[in-house]
Design an enzyme around this catalytic site. Sequence first.
Site: not given
Length: 191
Positions: A71, A81, A124
């Site tokens: 990720r 978002e 991530r």
Amino acid sequence: MLRPTRALLALALIALGTAGCGTGATPPPVAAPAGADAVAVPRDAFAATVVRVVDGDTILARVGGRGANLRVRLLGIDSPESVKPDTPVACYGHEASSLTASLLPKGAQIRAAYEKEHQDRYGRELWDVWLPDGRYLETVLAASGTVRPDPFKPNIAYAAPIEAAAREAHDAGRGLWGRCSFHDAFPEVRQ
């Protein structure tokens, strides 16, 4: 005759008020401003393969023959978002995701590099990414108006070209800057 005219006017105003926010349409491709394309791929960059785009600033990718999907959070930018759990889709969130997906289709071969920190607090990977044609992805997204600059200190090697690209998009009213208020696109950010 007056009634149909009012109804048509109301429909037109509704359409204008929602144009560009949450439509999911891919924004037109935009070149990064002069000088921003000059962000050369560094010598320590590595090859990676795009598995899929999560949203406008996050992807899944593989490095080399490793089987694990990583990720990846793109460095230096923040997109509205579009997939955050329990969070409504922000203005221009779908468009930001669509543009990133069009630039990074499944299987695309990219070049990537780390800066100082390799992971964020969510685990991530933190990458700078170059498209198959050699353009620096983060400035292309900033120039299109689908992201805002968001330097992640100490990973700020390319903050200046990202800021320049975003400033040009903002001044031109390109992308989200012509369709959304800052708060509607980035409600989680306090100004």
